[in-house]
Design a protein around this motif. Structure first.
Motif, mmCIF file in Angstrom:
data_model
loop_
_atom_site.group_PDB
_atom_site.id
_atom_site.type_symbol
_atom_site.label_atom_id
_atom_site.label_comp_id
_atom_site.label_asym_id
_atom_site.label_seq_id
_atom_site.Cartn_x
_atom_site.Cartn_y
_atom_site.Cartn_z
ATOM 1 N N LEU A 1 0.733 -0.847 -0.227
ATOM 2 C CA LEU A 1 0.190 0.193 -0.270
ATOM 3 C C LEU A 1 1.061 1.687 0.053
ATOM 4 O O LEU A 1 0.660 2.668 -0.681
ATOM 5 N N ALA A 2 1.738 1.164 0.393
ATOM 6 C CA ALA A 2 2.967 2.068 0.774
ATOM 7 C C ALA A 2 3.464 2.786 -0.263
ATOM 8 O O ALA A 2 3.534 3.844 -1.214
ATOM 9 N N TYR A 3 3.494 1.447 -1.266
ATOM 10 C CA TYR A 3 4.451 1.541 -2.371
ATOM 11 C C TYR A 3 3.269 2.165 -3.568
ATOM 12 O O TYR A 3 4.186 2.870 -4.090
ATOM 13 N N LEU A 4 2.373 2.331 -3.139
ATOM 14 C CA LEU A 4 1.515 2.332 -4.187
ATOM 15 C C LEU A 4 0.876 4.038 -3.905
ATOM 16 O O LEU A 4 -0.144 4.214 -4.685
ATOM 17 N N GLY A 5 1.380 4.945 -2.644
ATOM 18 C CA GLY A 5 1.194 5.247 -2.762
ATOM 19 C C GLY A 5 0.531 6.303 -1.741
ATOM 20 O O GLY A 5 -0.262 7.170 -0.879
ATOM 21 N N LEU A 6 -0.053 4.862 -0.963
ATOM 22 C CA LEU A 6 -1.561 5.416 0.272
ATOM 23 C C LEU A 6 -0.599 5.203 1.483
ATOM 24 O O LEU A 6 -1.371 4.794 3.080
ATOM 25 N N SER A 7 0.715 5.606 2.049
ATOM 26 C CA SER A 7 0.595 5.765 3.356
ATOM 27 C C SER A 7 0.254 6.389 4.084
ATOM 28 O O SER A 7 0.550 6.419 4.668
ATOM 29 N N ARG A 8 -0.050 7.664 3.532
ATOM 30 C CA ARG A 8 -0.877 8.185 4.058
ATOM 31 C C ARG A 8 -1.951 7.724 4.905
ATOM 32 O O ARG A 8 -2.073 7.926 6.222
ATOM 33 N N LEU A 9 -3.298 6.817 4.883
ATOM 34 C CA LEU A 9 -3.768 5.197 5.399
ATOM 35 C C LEU A 9 -3.115 5.242 6.567
ATOM 36 O O LEU A 9 -4.100 4.604 7.772
ATOM 37 N N LEU A 10 -2.194 4.541 6.165
ATOM 38 C CA LEU A 10 -1.358 3.775 7.571
ATOM 39 C C LEU A 10 0.041 4.979 8.743
ATOM 40 O O LEU A 10 -0.017 4.126 9.582
ATOM 41 N N THR A 11 0.166 6.359 8.492
ATOM 42 C CA THR A 11 0.296 6.799 8.639
ATOM 43 C C THR A 11 -0.175 8.329 9.638
ATOM 44 O O THR A 11 1.202 9.125 10.538
ATOM 45 N N PHE A 12 -1.540 8.239 9.575
ATOM 46 C CA PHE A 12 -1.668 9.903 10.325
ATOM 47 C C PHE A 12 -1.782 9.429 12.021
ATOM 48 O O PHE A 12 -1.063 8.253 12.867
ATOM 49 N N ALA A 13 -1.718 10.588 12.743
ATOM 50 C CA ALA A 13 -0.986 10.909 14.032
ATOM 51 C C ALA A 13 -1.263 9.860 14.762
ATOM 52 O O ALA A 13 -0.818 9.574 15.892
ATOM 53 N N ALA A 14 -2.645 9.801 14.485
ATOM 54 C CA ALA A 14 -3.231 8.896 15.442
ATOM 55 C C ALA A 14 -3.510 7.394 16.034
ATOM 56 O O ALA A 14 -4.148 7.048 16.604
ATOM 57 N N VAL A 15 -2.894 6.711 14.503
ATOM 58 C CA VAL A 15 -3.389 5.538 14.130
ATOM 59 C C VAL A 15 -2.517 4.653 15.361
ATOM 60 O O VAL A 15 -3.224 3.601 15.841
ATOM 61 N N ASP A 16 -1.755 5.359 15.818
ATOM 62 C CA ASP A 16 -1.339 3.751 16.655
ATOM 63 C C ASP A 16 -2.223 4.117 18.142
ATOM 64 O O ASP A 16 -2.410 2.469 18.523
ATOM 65 N N PHE A 17 -2.850 5.188 18.210
ATOM 66 C CA PHE A 17 -4.077 5.018 19.781
ATOM 67 C C PHE A 17 -4.993 3.761 19.065
ATOM 68 O O PHE A 17 -5.957 3.605 20.222
ATOM 69 N N TYR A 18 -5.606 4.315 17.869
ATOM 70 C CA TYR A 18 -7.224 3.404 17.897
ATOM 71 C C TYR A 18 -6.184 1.707 17.523
ATOM 72 O O TYR A 18 -7.168 0.877 17.749
ATOM 73 N N VAL A 19 -4.944 1.554 17.395
ATOM 74 C CA VAL A 19 -4.691 0.200 17.374
ATOM 75 C C VAL A 19 -4.526 -0.173 18.601
ATOM 76 O O VAL A 19 -5.000 -1.449 19.052
ATOM 77 N N TYR A 20 -4.065 0.492 19.428
ATOM 78 C CA TYR A 20 -4.055 0.569 21.277
ATOM 79 C C TYR A 20 -5.946 -0.347 21.499
ATOM 80 O O TYR A 20 -5.596 -0.758 22.091
ATOM 81 N N VAL A 21 -6.485 0.503 21.205
ATOM 82 C CA VAL A 21 -7.735 0.309 21.435
ATOM 83 C C VAL A 21 -8.291 -1.363 20.515
ATOM 84 O O VAL A 21 -8.586 -1.830 21.259
ATOM 85 N N VAL A 22 -7.986 -1.385 19.453
ATOM 86 C CA VAL A 22 -8.621 -2.741 19.076
ATOM 87 C C VAL A 22 -8.087 -3.896 19.727
ATOM 88 O O VAL A 22 -7.777 -4.694 19.793
ATOM 89 N N VAL A 23 -7.006 -3.760 19.322
ATOM 90 C CA VAL A 23 -5.827 -5.130 20.231
ATOM 91 C C VAL A 23 -6.167 -4.927 21.777
ATOM 92 O O VAL A 23 -6.364 -6.050 22.322
ATOM 93 N N GLY A 24 -6.251 -3.975 22.467
ATOM 94 C CA GLY A 24 -6.528 -4.430 24.523
ATOM 95 C C GLY A 24 -7.669 -4.709 24.293
ATOM 96 O O GLY A 24 -7.679 -5.303 24.811
ATOM 97 N N ALA A 25 -8.979 -4.603 22.896
ATOM 98 C CA ALA A 25 -9.738 -4.720 23.510
ATOM 99 C C ALA A 25 -9.930 -6.677 22.755
ATOM 100 O O ALA A 25 -10.947 -7.391 23.825
ATOM 101 N N VAL A 26 -9.033 -6.756 21.418
ATOM 102 C CA VAL A 26 -8.934 -8.506 21.094
ATOM 103 C C VAL A 26 -8.152 -9.045 22.818
ATOM 104 O O VAL A 26 -8.440 -10.259 22.824
ATOM 105 N N MET A 27 -6.842 -8.479 23.217
ATOM 106 C CA MET A 27 -6.667 -8.869 24.530
ATOM 107 C C MET A 27 -7.723 -9.102 25.477
ATOM 108 O O MET A 27 -7.660 -10.189 26.257
ATOM 109 N N VAL A 28 -8.168 -8.542 26.439
ATOM 110 C CA VAL A 28 -9.473 -8.254 27.085
ATOM 111 C C VAL A 28 -10.633 -9.824 26.746
ATOM 112 O O VAL A 28 -10.129 -10.440 27.482
ATOM 113 N N TRP A 29 -11.087 -10.367 24.908
ATOM 114 C CA TRP A 29 -11.522 -10.911 24.689
ATOM 115 C C TRP A 29 -10.634 -12.537 24.967
ATOM 116 O O TRP A 29 -11.596 -13.123 25.358
#
Length: 284
Positions: free
Chosen positions: A72-100
Motif C-alpha cells: 500500500l505504501a508503494y502505491l502511494g497510500l502511506s498516509r492511510l497508514l501513518t496518520f498521527a493517531a493511528v497507533d492509539f486506535y490500534v491500541y484500543v482494538v488490540v486491547g479489546a481483543v486481549m481482554v476477550w
C-alpha cells in the motif's frame, strides 16, 4: 554500509537486507506491539515447543500485515497508514481483543458470556489458547505505527523497482521479527514449564498468567489508546534515553506499556502463582 538508525535507499538487495535487520531489532527490543502478546500466548502454552509455535504464528500473521502495508505504501497510500493517531486506535482494538482472549482462556470457552443460571464450578475452568488467537493478534498489532513503520512506508517500500516488489520490504521486516520472536516464544514457554511443579500445576500457572496478562494488559492498552486519542500531545511525551536504537531511544507511553504488562503483570503473576502452588504441593 547499512545504517539502521537512519537508512536510505541504496539498492534492492541492500534495502531488503536493511528491512530484515530492522525487523530483527524490532523483535529483540521491547515493543508494545509484540512482547506483551508473545509473552501471554507463550506462557499460556506452558511448553517450549508450543511457546515457539505461538511466537511463530503471531509473527507470521504480523509479517503478512507488514507485506500488505508495504505494498500500500508503494502505491502511494502511506498516509492511510501513518496518520498521527493511528497507533492509539490500534491500541484500543488490540486491547479489546486481549481482554476477550483473556476471558476466553479464564472461562474455558472461546465466546465468553454471562451465566443466566447457576452452574456447578468446574475443577479446571481454563481453556488452552487456540492457534488462531495469536494469528489474529499479530495481524491487528501489525497496523501499529512507529519508527520502524516510518522507515518501511516512507523510505524502503517507495524505493522498490515496481509494484511486484512493493510488498517485499514489509515481508523482509516481518521475517526478521519472526526469527527473534519464535525464540522468544520458546524461551517464555520453556521458562513457564520449568517451574518445578507437577504437569497439571504448570498448566494452571501458565494459563492463569496468560489470562491475567491479557486481561490487565488489554485494559491498559484500551485506556492508553483512549488517552492518546483524547490527549495526543500528553500521550506523545517522552524523554531521550541517549541510546541510538529504535524502541530504546526514548522512554514514553509505549515503553511503559511493555514494562507494565510484561513485567508488572506477567512475570509478577507467574512468580507469585508458582510460589503459591509450591507451598500447596506436598513434598516428598
Amino acid at each position: 554500509m547499512i545504517d539502521l538508525w537512519n537508512p536510505a535507499h541504496v539498492s534492492l538487495g541492500i534495502d531488503l537486507l536493511t528491512a530484515l535487520l530492522l525487523g530483527m531489532v524490532h523483535g529483540v527490543t521491547p515493543d508494545e506491539h509484540t512482547w506483551p502478546i508473545t509473552f501471554s500466548y507463550a506462557v499460556g502454552s506452558y511448553s517450549t515447543w508450543r511457546g515457539l509455535r505461538a511466537g511463530l504464528i503471531f509473527s507470521l500473521a504480523f509479517t503478512l500485515q507488514r507485506a500488505i502495508a508495504s505494498e500500500l505504501a508503494y502505491l502511494g497510500l502511506s498516509r492511510l497508514l501513518t496518520f498521527a493517531a493511528v497507533d492509539f486506535y490500534v491500541y484500543v482494538v488490540v486491547g479489546a481483543v486481549m481482554v476477550w482472549a483473556g476471558l476466553a482462556i479464564a472461562q474455558g470457552r472461546m465466546a465468553p458470556h454471562l451465566h443466566l443460571r447457576p452452574s456447578p464450578p468446574r475443577a479446571d475452568p481454563f481453556a488452552d489458547p487456540r492457534p488462531w488467537m495469536p494469528a489474529l493478534h499479530g495481524f491487528i498489532a501489525g497496523w501499529g505505527f512507529g519508527a520502524f513503520a516510518t522507515i518501511l512506508y516512507t523510505v524502503l517500500a517507495p524505493a522498490m523497482p515496481s509494484a511486484a516488489w512493493g510488498w517485499t520490504p514489509g515481508a523482509a521486516f516481518g521475517l526478521g521479527t519472526t526469527l527473534v520472536q519464535i525464540f522468544a516464544g520458546a524461551a517464555f514457554g520453556y521458562w513457564a514449564a520449568r517451574r518445578g511443579l507437577p504437569a497439571e500445576a504448570i498448566r494452571r500457572v501458565g494459563l492463569l498468567t496468560a489470562a491475567r496478562t491479557l486481561l490487565w494488559g488489554g485494559g491498559a492498552f484500551v485506556l492508553a489508546g483512549l488517552f492518546g486519542i483524547g490527549f495526543p500531545r500528553l500521550a506523545d511525551l517522552s524523554f531521550d534515553s541517549g541510546i541510538k536504537v529504535h524502541n530504546l531511544h526514548s522512554i514514553g507511553l509505549p515503553f511503559l506499556l511493555v514494562v507494565g504488562v510484561v513485567i508488572g503483570v506477567g512475570f509478577t503473576s507467574l512468580l507469585r502463582e508458582t510460589a503459591t502452588l509450591r507451598r500447596a504441593v506436598p513434598r516428598g
